[in-house]
Motif scaffolding. Structure first.
Motif, PDB file in Angstrom:
ATOM      1  N   TYR A  15     -34.409  31.133   4.887  1.00 18.17           N
ATOM      2  CA  TYR A  15     -33.211  30.380   4.552  1.00 18.17           C
ATOM      3  C   TYR A  15     -33.516  29.476   3.367  1.00 18.17           C
ATOM      4  O   TYR A  15     -34.625  29.496   2.826  1.00 18.17           O
ATOM      5  N   ARG A  16     -32.525  28.696   2.950  1.00 20.74           N
ATOM      6  CA  ARG A  16     -32.749  27.817   1.809  1.00 20.74           C
ATOM      7  C   ARG A  16     -32.046  26.479   2.012  1.00 20.74           C
ATOM      8  O   ARG A  16     -31.063  26.381   2.737  1.00 20.74           O
ATOM      9  N   VAL A  17     -32.616  25.474   1.351  1.00 13.68           N
ATOM     10  CA  VAL A  17     -32.105  24.112   1.413  1.00 13.68           C
ATOM     11  C   VAL A  17     -31.918  23.638  -0.023  1.00 13.68           C
ATOM     12  O   VAL A  17     -32.823  23.767  -0.848  1.00 13.68           O
ATOM     13  N   LEU A  18     -30.741  23.101  -0.313  1.00 10.86           N
ATOM     14  CA  LEU A  18     -30.455  22.590  -1.650  1.00 10.86           C
ATOM     15  C   LEU A  18     -30.757  21.098  -1.685  1.00 10.86           C
ATOM     16  O   LEU A  18     -30.251  20.331  -0.861  1.00 10.86           O
ATOM     17  N   PHE A  19     -31.608  20.712  -2.650  1.00  9.16           N
ATOM     18  CA  PHE A  19     -31.941  19.312  -2.856  1.00  9.16           C
ATOM     19  C   PHE A  19     -31.559  18.915  -4.268  1.00  9.16           C
ATOM     20  O   PHE A  19     -31.596  19.730  -5.183  1.00  9.16           O
ATOM     21  N   GLU A  20     -31.218  17.655  -4.418  1.00  7.94           N
ATOM     22  CA  GLU A  20     -31.033  17.089  -5.747  1.00  7.94           C
ATOM     23  C   GLU A  20     -32.298  16.309  -6.069  1.00  7.94           C
ATOM     24  O   GLU A  20     -32.682  15.398  -5.323  1.00  7.94           O
ATOM     25  N   TYR A  21     -32.947  16.712  -7.150  1.00  4.94           N
ATOM     26  CA  TYR A  21     -34.170  16.054  -7.577  1.00  4.94           C
ATOM     27  C   TYR A  21     -33.848  15.070  -8.687  1.00  4.94           C
ATOM     28  O   TYR A  21     -33.146  15.393  -9.640  1.00  4.94           O
ATOM     29  N   GLY A  22     -34.327  13.874  -8.558  1.00  2.00           N
ATOM     30  CA  GLY A  22     -34.190  12.824  -9.550  1.00  2.00           C
ATOM     31  C   GLY A  22     -35.315  11.849  -9.308  1.00  2.00           C
ATOM     32  O   GLY A  22     -36.468  12.253  -9.155  1.00  2.00           O
ATOM     33  N   GLU A  23     -34.997  10.572  -9.205  1.00  2.00           N
ATOM     34  CA  GLU A  23     -36.029   9.588  -8.865  1.00  2.00           C
ATOM     35  C   GLU A  23     -36.586   9.876  -7.481  1.00  2.00           C
ATOM     36  O   GLU A  23     -37.747   9.636  -7.200  1.00  2.00           O
ATOM     37  N   ARG A  24     -35.717  10.379  -6.612  1.00  2.00           N
ATOM     38  CA  ARG A  24     -36.155  10.822  -5.282  1.00  2.00           C
ATOM     39  C   ARG A  24     -35.354  12.056  -4.900  1.00  2.00           C
ATOM     40  O   ARG A  24     -34.298  12.338  -5.468  1.00  2.00           O
ATOM     41  N   ARG A  25     -35.852  12.775  -3.939  1.00  2.00           N
ATOM     42  CA  ARG A  25     -35.186  14.000  -3.510  1.00  2.00           C
ATOM     43  C   ARG A  25     -34.123  13.667  -2.471  1.00  2.00           C
ATOM     44  O   ARG A  25     -34.372  12.931  -1.528  1.00  2.00           O
ATOM     45  N   MET A  26     -32.932  14.266  -2.642  1.00  2.00           N
ATOM     46  CA  MET A  26     -31.842  14.042  -1.701  1.00  2.00           C
ATOM     47  C   MET A  26     -31.316  15.386  -1.197  1.00  2.00           C
ATOM     48  O   MET A  26     -31.059  16.290  -1.981  1.00  2.00           O
ATOM     49  N   PHE A  27     -31.157  15.486   0.130  1.00  2.00           N
ATOM     50  CA  PHE A  27     -30.605  16.689   0.749  1.00  2.00           C
ATOM     51  C   PHE A  27     -29.143  16.857   0.350  1.00  2.00           C
ATOM     52  O   PHE A  27     -28.371  15.905   0.347  1.00  2.00           O
ATOM     53  N   ARG A  28     -28.751  18.101   0.020  1.00  2.00           N
ATOM     54  CA  ARG A  28     -27.366  18.385  -0.347  1.00  2.00           C
ATOM     55  C   ARG A  28     -26.726  19.476   0.508  1.00  2.00           C
ATOM     56  O   ARG A  28     -25.561  19.392   0.836  1.00  2.00           O
ATOM     57  N   GLN A  29     -27.475  20.542   0.855  1.00  2.00           N
ATOM     58  CA  GLN A  29     -26.845  21.664   1.560  1.00  2.00           C
ATOM     59  C   GLN A  29     -27.909  22.491   2.278  1.00  2.00           C
ATOM     60  O   GLN A  29     -29.025  22.641   1.800  1.00  2.00           O
ATOM     61  N   LEU A  30     -27.502  23.073   3.416  1.00  2.00           N
ATOM     62  CA  LEU A  30     -28.358  23.977   4.188  1.00  2.00           C
ATOM     63  C   LEU A  30     -27.663  25.324   4.258  1.00  2.00           C
ATOM     64  O   LEU A  30     -26.482  25.404   4.582  1.00  2.00           O
ATOM     65  N   ASP A  31     -28.383  26.396   3.930  1.00  2.00           N
ATOM     66  CA  ASP A  31     -27.854  27.755   3.958  1.00  2.00           C
ATOM     67  C   ASP A  31     -28.780  28.590   4.842  1.00  2.00           C
ATOM     68  O   ASP A  31     -29.849  29.014   4.413  1.00  2.00           O
ATOM     69  N   LEU A  32     -28.359  28.800   6.105  1.00  2.00           N
ATOM     70  CA  LEU A  32     -29.214  29.512   7.066  1.00  2.00           C
ATOM     71  C   LEU A  32     -29.111  31.026   6.975  1.00  2.00           C
ATOM     72  O   LEU A  32     -29.876  31.737   7.611  1.00  2.00           O
ATOM     73  N   GLU A  33     -28.171  31.540   6.196  1.00  2.00           N
ATOM     74  CA  GLU A  33     -28.076  32.990   5.999  1.00  2.00           C
ATOM     75  C   GLU A  33     -29.183  33.415   5.040  1.00  2.00           C
ATOM     76  O   GLU A  33     -29.348  32.800   3.987  1.00  2.00           O
ATOM     77  N   PRO A  34     -29.941  34.451   5.347  1.00  2.00           N
ATOM     78  CA  PRO A  34     -30.990  34.884   4.413  1.00  2.00           C
ATOM     79  C   PRO A  34     -30.369  35.350   3.097  1.00  2.00           C
ATOM     80  O   PRO A  34     -29.659  36.350   3.070  1.00  2.00           O
ATOM     81  N   PRO A  35     -30.564  34.604   2.015  1.00  7.06           N
ATOM     82  CA  PRO A  35     -29.944  34.985   0.743  1.00  7.06           C
ATOM     83  C   PRO A  35     -30.628  36.198   0.116  1.00  7.06           C
ATOM     84  O   PRO A  35     -31.838  36.360   0.207  1.00  7.06           O
ATOM     85  N   ALA A  36     -29.850  37.048  -0.534  1.00  3.53           N
ATOM     86  CA  ALA A  36     -30.383  38.262  -1.176  1.00  3.53           C
ATOM     87  C   ALA A  36     -30.713  37.980  -2.637  1.00  3.53           C
ATOM     88  O   ALA A  36     -30.269  38.691  -3.526  1.00  3.53           O
ATOM     89  N   VAL A  37     -31.478  36.912  -2.862  1.00  4.93           N
ATOM     90  CA  VAL A  37     -31.911  36.527  -4.206  1.00  4.93           C
ATOM     91  C   VAL A  37     -33.405  36.224  -4.164  1.00  4.93           C
ATOM     92  O   VAL A  37     -33.966  35.989  -3.097  1.00  4.93           O
TER      93      VAL A  37
END
Length: 184
Positions: free
Chosen positions: A107-129
């Motif tokens: 699965y994948r987790v979307l983070f916003e990286y800047g001064e610190r990392r912030m959680f944005r989204q969770l995608d539990l479906e196995p992506p085909a990428v």
């Protein structure tokens, strides 16, 4: 081959308690899971080979073995290389290999990286990428596991896993982790 939903439910009941302990003492199921982890953590094997293969396949990224024995799976993550010019949104790809059933997930987790990392989204479906496709292929070939289909992973299970409790607990939580977005 993926075990049936009924077989996976029985496995979950073996390693996770069906009742909450008000005293928060380790359950008999917790002792079984802990005993299962001891030889798996002590003996290098296919998991270590998988981590080496991922480092070779993705030299531009950081590969982390983020396994903890509080869950029922080995965990790894493919993090984008961090540089000041790479601030912004980036997916972290995660692979989990269950130690209680012959299954894995990606699965994948979307983070916003800047001064610190912030959680944005969770995608539990196995992506085909990429790198998810290569991660899945290596988990199958190196560890001999089968991908747990999302419809089975989302099946409710009447057990307590970490902070998850029925009716919100699923086979995903019992076989892999109750905190899929809690990455180091």
């Amino acid at each position: 081959m993926v075990p049936s939903t009924e077989e996976l439910l029985e496995i979950a009941r073996t390693y996770w308690p069906s009742e909450e302990d008000p005293n928060q003492e380790p359950s008999p199921e917790a002792h079984l899971l802990h005993a299962l982890w001891q030889p798996k953590l002590a003996d290098p094997g296919p998991w270590d080979i998988l981590i080496d293969q991922l480092e070779q396949a993705f030299p531009q990224d950081s590969i982390g073995d983020i396994t903890t024995s509080r869950d029922a799976s080995f965990w790894c993550a493919i993090y984008p290389r961090r540089t000041p010019e790479r601030a912004g949104l980036h997916w972290v790809y995660v692979g989990c290999a269950s130690i209680i059933a012959p299954v894995y997930t990606v699965y994948r987790v979307l983070f916003e990286y800047g001064e610190r990392r912030m959680f944005r989204q969770l995608d539990l479906e196995p992506p085909a990428v990429e790198p998810a496709v290569t991660l899945a292929r290596l988990m199958e070939s190196t560890m001999g596991l089968s991908l747990l289909p999302p419809d089975i992973a989302n099946h409710p299970v009447p057990v307590f896993v970490g902070w998850k409790s029925p009716p919100k607990t699923t086979l995903f939580h019992a076989l892999f982790t109750s905190e899929p977005d809690n990455l180091p």
